[in-house]
Write a protein that holds these residues in place. Sequence first.
Motif, PDB file in Angstrom:
ATOM      1  N   VAL A 271       0.863  -1.177   0.000  1.00  0.00           N
ATOM      2  CA  VAL A 271       0.000   0.000   0.000  1.00  0.00           C
ATOM      3  C   VAL A 271       0.901   1.228   0.000  1.00  0.00           C
ATOM      4  O   VAL A 271       1.795   1.352   0.849  1.00  0.00           O
ATOM      5  N   ASN A 272       0.678   2.120  -0.963  1.00  0.00           N
ATOM      6  CA  ASN A 272       1.408   3.380  -1.044  1.00  0.00           C
ATOM      7  C   ASN A 272       0.435   4.536  -0.824  1.00  0.00           C
ATOM      8  O   ASN A 272      -0.725   4.462  -1.242  1.00  0.00           O
ATOM      9  N   VAL A 273       0.913   5.604  -0.212  1.00  0.00           N
ATOM     10  CA  VAL A 273       0.119   6.823  -0.054  1.00  0.00           C
ATOM     11  C   VAL A 273       0.790   7.929  -0.854  1.00  0.00           C
ATOM     12  O   VAL A 273       2.006   8.136  -0.749  1.00  0.00           O
ATOM     13  N   TRP A 274      -0.012   8.637  -1.670  1.00  0.00           N
ATOM     14  CA  TRP A 274       0.512   9.595  -2.639  1.00  0.00           C
ATOM     15  C   TRP A 274      -0.075  10.982  -2.427  1.00  0.00           C
ATOM     16  O   TRP A 274      -1.262  11.121  -2.090  1.00  0.00           O
ATOM     17  N   ASP A 275       0.740  11.983  -2.689  1.00  0.00           N
ATOM     18  CA  ASP A 275       0.288  13.368  -2.827  1.00  0.00           C
ATOM     19  C   ASP A 275       0.226  13.640  -4.334  1.00  0.00           C
ATOM     20  O   ASP A 275       1.232  13.945  -4.963  1.00  0.00           O
ATOM     21  N   GLY A 276      -0.971  13.491  -4.896  1.00  0.00           N
ATOM     22  CA  GLY A 276      -1.116  13.583  -6.346  1.00  0.00           C
ATOM     23  C   GLY A 276      -0.849  14.965  -6.905  1.00  0.00           C
ATOM     24  O   GLY A 276      -0.368  15.107  -8.034  1.00  0.00           O
ATOM     25  N   PHE A 277      -1.143  16.008  -6.121  1.00  0.00           N
ATOM     26  CA  PHE A 277      -0.950  17.373  -6.616  1.00  0.00           C
ATOM     27  C   PHE A 277       0.525  17.740  -6.694  1.00  0.00           C
ATOM     28  O   PHE A 277       0.949  18.471  -7.584  1.00  0.00           O
ATOM     29  N   ASN A 278       1.320  17.214  -5.761  1.00  0.00           N
ATOM     30  CA  ASN A 278       2.756  17.518  -5.745  1.00  0.00           C
ATOM     31  C   ASN A 278       3.606  16.379  -6.288  1.00  0.00           C
ATOM     32  O   ASN A 278       4.842  16.439  -6.208  1.00  0.00           O
TER      33      ASN A 278
ATOM     34  N   TYR B  69       2.099  -6.829   2.689  1.00  0.00           N
ATOM     35  CA  TYR B  69       1.035  -7.640   3.273  1.00  0.00           C
ATOM     36  C   TYR B  69       1.116  -9.076   2.748  1.00  0.00           C
ATOM     37  O   TYR B  69       1.814  -9.349   1.765  1.00  0.00           O
ATOM     38  N   PRO B  70       0.408 -10.020   3.400  1.00  0.00           N
ATOM     39  CA  PRO B  70       0.586 -11.445   3.072  1.00  0.00           C
ATOM     40  C   PRO B  70       0.257 -11.815   1.628  1.00  0.00           C
ATOM     41  O   PRO B  70       0.802 -12.779   1.093  1.00  0.00           O
ATOM     42  N   THR B  71      -0.635 -11.058   1.002  1.00  0.00           N
ATOM     43  CA  THR B  71      -0.982 -11.304  -0.399  1.00  0.00           C
ATOM     44  C   THR B  71      -1.404  -9.978  -1.030  1.00  0.00           C
ATOM     45  O   THR B  71      -1.248  -8.923  -0.422  1.00  0.00           O
ATOM     46  N   GLY B  72      -1.909 -10.012  -2.266  1.00  0.00           N
ATOM     47  CA  GLY B  72      -2.252  -8.782  -2.965  1.00  0.00           C
ATOM     48  C   GLY B  72      -3.343  -7.989  -2.269  1.00  0.00           C
ATOM     49  O   GLY B  72      -4.157  -8.524  -1.513  1.00  0.00           O
ATOM     50  N   ILE B  73      -3.369  -6.689  -2.542  1.00  0.00           N
ATOM     51  CA  ILE B  73      -4.400  -5.807  -1.990  1.00  0.00           C
ATOM     52  C   ILE B  73      -5.568  -5.784  -2.971  1.00  0.00           C
ATOM     53  O   ILE B  73      -5.414  -5.394  -4.126  1.00  0.00           O
ATOM     54  N   SER B  74      -6.733  -6.217  -2.516  1.00  0.00           N
ATOM     55  CA  SER B  74      -7.909  -6.262  -3.390  1.00  0.00           C
ATOM     56  C   SER B  74      -8.804  -5.045  -3.229  1.00  0.00           C
ATOM     57  O   SER B  74      -9.525  -4.668  -4.156  1.00  0.00           O
TER      58      SER B  74
END
Length: 328
Positions: free
Chosen positions: A260-267, A277-282
Amino acid sequence: MSEARSEYKLKNPPDDAISSVRFAPKTSYVLIVSSWDSYVRLYDVLGNTVRTKYTHNQSPVLDTLMTEANRVFSGALDGTIISCDITGDQKYTVGQHEDAVRCLEFSEDKNIIASGSWDRLVKLWDARSLGPIGVHSQQDQVYTMSVKDEMLIVGTSSRKIIVWDLRNMSQPFQQRDSLLKYQTRCVRIFPNKQGYVLSSIEGRVAVEYFDSNPEVQKKKYAFKCHRIKEQGMECIYPVNAISFHFSHSTFATGGADGFVNVWDGFNKKRLCQFHRYPTGISSLAFSNCGSVLAIGCSYLGELDETPQPALEDCIFIRNVTDQETKPK
């Protein structure tokens, strides 16, 4: 006893892949979860318990949501849309599509439920009376949708992005091709309604704007993410989930790489990356106040060979901080 740790796993998870996690409106402790095991579950995340659950007639459930009226809506692979009043545990069949109901969205502003289906239709329903309001062709199968007030955006199987105004559904407000070259996986509207964030199966995310002014269009961009170099090769993973932090207008992405990534889309910045995590993020969902992030983890068949033993389906609750989610 309530959970106070920064992150913990919910007990009694679904028995099959998790298709959607969403918080109830204006709470950070009631979580609605749909699964391919044909159940919708309502969790008390503070007490770490399943408050209630209901089955969707043995059909895998692909999306769910909850309105402020304690009413849960869910859409299934068999095309049915069910509403359940959780106070009285009463279920109603709202309507039917001719193919799977892939996504549901709720406009609190207009009191409308929108259902998007592989039958190439979006249907609108009155969230109070549960009656039908309209049927609208989308040209192709509906893969993802997002609603903000009067604005509805639809992502289709042919990479089309169709923008509708719920106040006037006679024709689309805008139609355009995705900025990304590969299949669309998720779309979410900015909290300020100026644009949207879009993800694809090919480890990329696009940030686009509605205003057709050339100066505004210069701001749109795409970037690579959810890619891992392993044994000298770059492995590219689908970006399955996007969720906006409503206060900070930053957003989280979840990939089949388990990150899981957290982004600042404007900058154009990545603010943080959580552990793998143990498997993919759904599926991902910030609570309305932004202090909690629900993380649904499931294997969705993206690898050439199915992992053995089977990977666990699980839901993590993470108490997030401004340091992780606020633009710097």
